[in-house]
Design a protein around this motif. Structure first.
Motif, PDB file in Angstrom:
ATOM      1  N   PHE A 104      35.736   7.222  -4.785  1.00  0.00           N
ATOM      2  CA  PHE A 104      34.962   6.522  -3.991  1.00  0.00           C
ATOM      3  C   PHE A 104      34.763   5.118  -4.341  1.00  0.00           C
ATOM      4  O   PHE A 104      35.344   4.008  -3.791  1.00  0.00           O
ATOM      5  N   CYS A 105      34.208   4.714  -5.358  1.00  0.00           N
ATOM      6  CA  CYS A 105      33.570   3.396  -5.812  1.00  0.00           C
ATOM      7  C   CYS A 105      33.329   3.273  -7.143  1.00  0.00           C
ATOM      8  O   CYS A 105      33.041   4.235  -7.691  1.00  0.00           O
ATOM      9  N   ILE A 147      32.493  -3.719  -0.108  1.00  0.00           N
ATOM     10  CA  ILE A 147      31.261  -4.015  -1.145  1.00  0.00           C
ATOM     11  C   ILE A 147      30.109  -3.944  -0.674  1.00  0.00           C
ATOM     12  O   ILE A 147      29.880  -4.307   0.588  1.00  0.00           O
ATOM     13  N   VAL A 148      29.405  -3.101  -1.285  1.00  0.00           N
ATOM     14  CA  VAL A 148      28.032  -3.181  -0.674  1.00  0.00           C
ATOM     15  C   VAL A 148      27.056  -3.617  -2.075  1.00  0.00           C
ATOM     16  O   VAL A 148      27.146  -3.007  -2.992  1.00  0.00           O
ATOM     17  N   LEU A 164      22.802  -4.821  -7.511  1.00  0.00           N
ATOM     18  CA  LEU A 164      23.977  -3.954  -8.119  1.00  0.00           C
ATOM     19  C   LEU A 164      25.021  -4.072  -6.895  1.00  0.00           C
ATOM     20  O   LEU A 164      24.880  -4.353  -5.838  1.00  0.00           O
ATOM     21  N   PHE A 165      26.429  -3.797  -7.413  1.00  0.00           N
ATOM     22  CA  PHE A 165      27.480  -4.122  -6.572  1.00  0.00           C
ATOM     23  C   PHE A 165      28.217  -2.688  -6.558  1.00  0.00           C
ATOM     24  O   PHE A 165      28.631  -2.366  -7.592  1.00  0.00           O
ATOM     25  N   CYS A 166      28.563  -2.221  -5.460  1.00  0.00           N
ATOM     26  CA  CYS A 166      29.252  -1.128  -5.113  1.00  0.00           C
ATOM     27  C   CYS A 166      30.539  -1.400  -4.649  1.00  0.00           C
ATOM     28  O   CYS A 166      30.397  -2.202  -3.328  1.00  0.00           O
ATOM     29  N   ILE A 167      31.729  -1.278  -5.247  1.00  0.00           N
ATOM     30  CA  ILE A 167      32.920  -1.853  -4.779  1.00  0.00           C
ATOM     31  C   ILE A 167      33.836  -0.875  -4.600  1.00  0.00           C
ATOM     32  O   ILE A 167      34.187   0.089  -5.319  1.00  0.00           O
ATOM     33  N   ASP A 168      34.589  -0.679  -3.372  1.00  0.00           N
ATOM     34  CA  ASP A 168      35.368   0.524  -2.786  1.00  0.00           C
ATOM     35  C   ASP A 168      36.480   0.667  -3.957  1.00  0.00           C
ATOM     36  O   ASP A 168      36.975  -0.745  -4.369  1.00  0.00           O
TER      37      ASP A 168
END
Length: 183
Positions: A104-105, A147-148, A164-168
Motif C-alpha cells: 500500500f504505502c 502522497i497524503v 506525516l507523509f504517506c507515500i504510495d
C-alpha cells in the motif's frame, strides 16, 4: 433543510483550519526549495468537476501538485488535518522509524521525508499488514493522490505536530530510483 448556526460555524472553522494547514504545507515545501502548486478550487467545486471530462477534471483534483519530486511526472498531494486521536497510531509508529503498510504505502515523519528527498534515507523500517487503514485508503482514493500529508494539533500546545507523509508504493520505488535512496 438549513444548517443550524452551530453546524455552519463548525464547517467554517474546519475550512479555515484546513486552509491554514495547507498553507503550512506549502511553506514547508518552499523552505525545501520544492515547487509545489495549490490546485485551483480544490475540494470546493466537486459537483461541478464531476460533470467535466477526465482530462479537464484532472485540473481540479487533489490539494497540491508538483513536478519537482520525480522528473517528468506530476505528483498529486492531498493534505488531511484531523484530531490527534485519529492519526495517533501513525504518529506513534513513525516516531523512530518509517512504517511500510504492505502493498500500500510508506509512512514517514517530516524529517525522514526531507531526508528521502535529499537522497539521505537509509534507515530500518517496520512492515505491517494492511489492516484497519480504511481512512488512509479513502484519503488516497478521494482525488487519486500519490502522497497524503497528515497533520494534527498538538494536544499540549496551541501548535501543530509535524507532518506525516504517506507515500504510495509506486512513488516510493520511483523516488528510490530517482534520488538514489535505499529502501
Amino acid at each position: 433543510m438549513k444548517k443550524t448556526l452551530k453546524k455552519r460555524t463548525l464547517g467554517k472553522r474546519n475550512r479555515n483550519t484546513g486552509r491554514y494547514t495547507e498553507q503550512k504545507l506549502l511553506k514547508l515545501f518552499q523552505s525545501w526549495n520544492i515547487n509545489i502548486h495549490q490546485t485551483i478550487a480544490s475540494g470546493s467545486l466537486k459537483q461541478v468537476t464531476n460533470r467535466l471530462s477526465k482530462q479537464d477534471k484532472d485540473l481540479f483534483i487533489s490539494d497540491f501538485y508538483t513536478e519537482d519530486l520525480i522528473k517528468g511526472e506530476v505528483i498529486r498531494i492531498e493534505n488531511k488535518k484531523r484530531q490527534y486521536k485519529v492519526f495517533k497510531k501513525y504518529y506513534e509508529k513513525t516516531g523512530d522509524k518509517p512504517l511500510i503498510i504492505k502493498d500500500f504505502c510508506m509512512i514517514v515523519n517530516q524529517t525522514d521525508f526531507k531526508n528521502m528527498l535529499d537522497g539521505k534515507f537509509n534507515q530500518p523500517y517496520e512492515v505491517i499488514e494492511d489492516k484497519n487503514n480504511k481512512l488512509l485508503h479513502d484519503f488516497f482514493n478521494q482525488d487519486n493522490a500519490q502522497i497524503v500529508s497528515l497533520i494534527s494539533p498538538d494536544d499540549n500546545s496551541s501548535r501543530y505536530k509535524d507532518f506525516l507523509f504517506c507515500i504510495d508504493n509506486k512513488i516510493i520505488n520511483k523516488l528510490i530510483k530517482e534520488r538514489g535512496m535505499h529502501k
